[in-house]
Design a protein around this motif. Structure first.
Motif, PDB file in Angstrom:
ATOM      1  N   ASP A 113      -6.389 -19.672   3.370  1.00  0.00           N
ATOM      2  CA  ASP A 113      -5.596 -19.996   2.308  1.00  0.00           C
ATOM      3  C   ASP A 113      -5.166 -18.468   1.709  1.00  0.00           C
ATOM      4  OD1 ASP A 113      -5.289 -22.003   3.278  1.00  0.00           O
ATOM      5  OD2 ASP A 113      -6.020 -23.404   1.832  1.00  0.00           O
ATOM      6  N   ALA A 114      -6.129 -18.000   0.918  1.00  0.00           N
ATOM      7  CA  ALA A 114      -5.099 -16.259   0.272  1.00  0.00           C
ATOM      8  C   ALA A 114      -5.271 -15.527   0.932  1.00  0.00           C
ATOM      9  CB  ALA A 114      -6.655 -16.240  -1.292  1.00  0.00           C
ATOM     10  N   VAL A 115      -5.529 -15.220   2.064  1.00  0.00           N
ATOM     11  CA  VAL A 115      -4.652 -14.234   2.912  1.00  0.00           C
ATOM     12  C   VAL A 115      -3.197 -14.933   3.728  1.00  0.00           C
ATOM     13  CG1 VAL A 115      -5.288 -13.091   5.117  1.00  0.00           C
ATOM     14  CG2 VAL A 115      -6.885 -13.423   3.491  1.00  0.00           C
ATOM     15  N   GLU A 116      -3.532 -15.921   3.891  1.00  0.00           N
ATOM     16  CA  GLU A 116      -1.757 -16.782   4.287  1.00  0.00           C
ATOM     17  C   GLU A 116      -1.275 -15.865   3.338  1.00  0.00           C
ATOM     18  OE1 GLU A 116      -0.194 -20.750   5.648  1.00  0.00           O
ATOM     19  OE2 GLU A 116      -2.392 -20.128   6.449  1.00  0.00           O
ATOM     20  N   TYR A 117      -1.355 -16.093   2.047  1.00  0.00           N
ATOM     21  CA  TYR A 117      -0.153 -16.443   0.018  1.00  0.00           C
ATOM     22  C   TYR A 117      -0.319 -14.498   0.299  1.00  0.00           C
ATOM     23  CZ  TYR A 117       1.661 -16.537  -4.150  1.00  0.00           C
ATOM     24  OH  TYR A 117       1.952 -16.217  -5.148  1.00  0.00           O
ATOM     25  N   ALA A 118      -1.501 -14.076   0.534  1.00  0.00           N
ATOM     26  CA  ALA A 118      -1.236 -12.341   0.467  1.00  0.00           C
ATOM     27  C   ALA A 118      -0.259 -12.206   1.324  1.00  0.00           C
ATOM     28  CB  ALA A 118      -2.162 -11.927   0.319  1.00  0.00           C
ATOM     29  N   GLU A 120       2.193 -13.435   3.197  1.00  0.00           N
ATOM     30  CA  GLU A 120       3.773 -13.797   2.591  1.00  0.00           C
ATOM     31  C   GLU A 120       4.442 -13.398   1.648  1.00  0.00           C
ATOM     32  OE1 GLU A 120       3.017 -18.376   1.835  1.00  0.00           O
ATOM     33  OE2 GLU A 120       2.799 -18.857   3.697  1.00  0.00           O
ATOM     34  N   GLU A 121       3.416 -13.088   0.754  1.00  0.00           N
ATOM     35  CA  GLU A 121       4.108 -12.187  -1.023  1.00  0.00           C
ATOM     36  C   GLU A 121       4.077 -10.804   0.063  1.00  0.00           C
ATOM     37  OE1 GLU A 121       4.678 -13.167  -3.810  1.00  0.00           O
ATOM     38  OE2 GLU A 121       4.111 -15.127  -3.254  1.00  0.00           O
ATOM     39  N   VAL A 122       3.713 -10.081   0.498  1.00  0.00           N
ATOM     40  CA  VAL A 122       3.872  -8.766   1.296  1.00  0.00           C
ATOM     41  C   VAL A 122       5.025  -8.490   2.156  1.00  0.00           C
ATOM     42  CG1 VAL A 122       2.832  -6.649   2.530  1.00  0.00           C
ATOM     43  CG2 VAL A 122       1.506  -8.115   0.873  1.00  0.00           C
ATOM     44  N   VAL A 123       4.853  -9.809   2.717  1.00  0.00           N
ATOM     45  CA  VAL A 123       6.224  -9.545   3.869  1.00  0.00           C
ATOM     46  C   VAL A 123       7.780  -9.771   3.020  1.00  0.00           C
ATOM     47  CG1 VAL A 123       6.942 -11.137   5.915  1.00  0.00           C
ATOM     48  CG2 VAL A 123       4.662 -10.322   6.143  1.00  0.00           C
ATOM     49  N   GLU A 124       8.153 -10.775   2.298  1.00  0.00           N
ATOM     50  CA  GLU A 124       8.529 -10.927   1.309  1.00  0.00           C
ATOM     51  C   GLU A 124       9.094 -10.076   0.465  1.00  0.00           C
ATOM     52  OE1 GLU A 124       8.669 -15.143  -1.056  1.00  0.00           O
ATOM     53  OE2 GLU A 124       8.091 -15.965   0.870  1.00  0.00           O
TER      54      GLU A 124
END
Length: 124
Positions: A113-118, A120-124
């Protein structure tokens, strides 16, 4: 004749009392072994040590013959209890393994979940 019967009854009663005393030594030793085992199974090592000390003090007051009887009785109980202790330990080990496995799965999920969140943050 009545005196002879009375004397015989008295002697037999004496033998019965001695017999009960030997059983009480065996019974007391068995009770101590059971109490120690129960304390260990419940995880109360302090109580087990306290009972063992009490047992040792009692044991020291016995004659050599009674000590042998007490040792035999305690060994018989200990053999029976050893199997129960092994079963309890295996059960606790299985519970611990399950808890570790569950915690590891949760940690992996949290990391994913943390990797997925990270990402998403980088892509946005």
């Amino acid at each position: 004749m009545k005196k002879l019967l009375f004397a015989a009854a008295f002697v037999l009663a004496g033998f019965a009392m001695v017999s009960c005393d030997s059983n009480s030594v065996e019974t007391k030793a068995s009770e101590y072994a059971q109490q120690i085992s129960d304390a260990m199974l419940s995880g109360d090592m302090e109580k087990a040590e306290q009972i063992q000390q009490e047992c040792d003090e009692w044991f020291a007051t016995l004659s050599e013959e009674d000590q042998a009887k007490a040792e035999k009785a305690a060994e018989e109980i200990a053999a029976k209890m050893e199997e129960q202790i092994k079963e309890k330990m295996e059960e606790q080990l299985q519970q611990a393994e399950g808890a570790v496995e569950e915690a590891a799965e949760e940690a992996v999920e949290d990391a994913a979940d943390a990797v997925e969140y990270a990402i998403e943050e980088v892509v946005e």
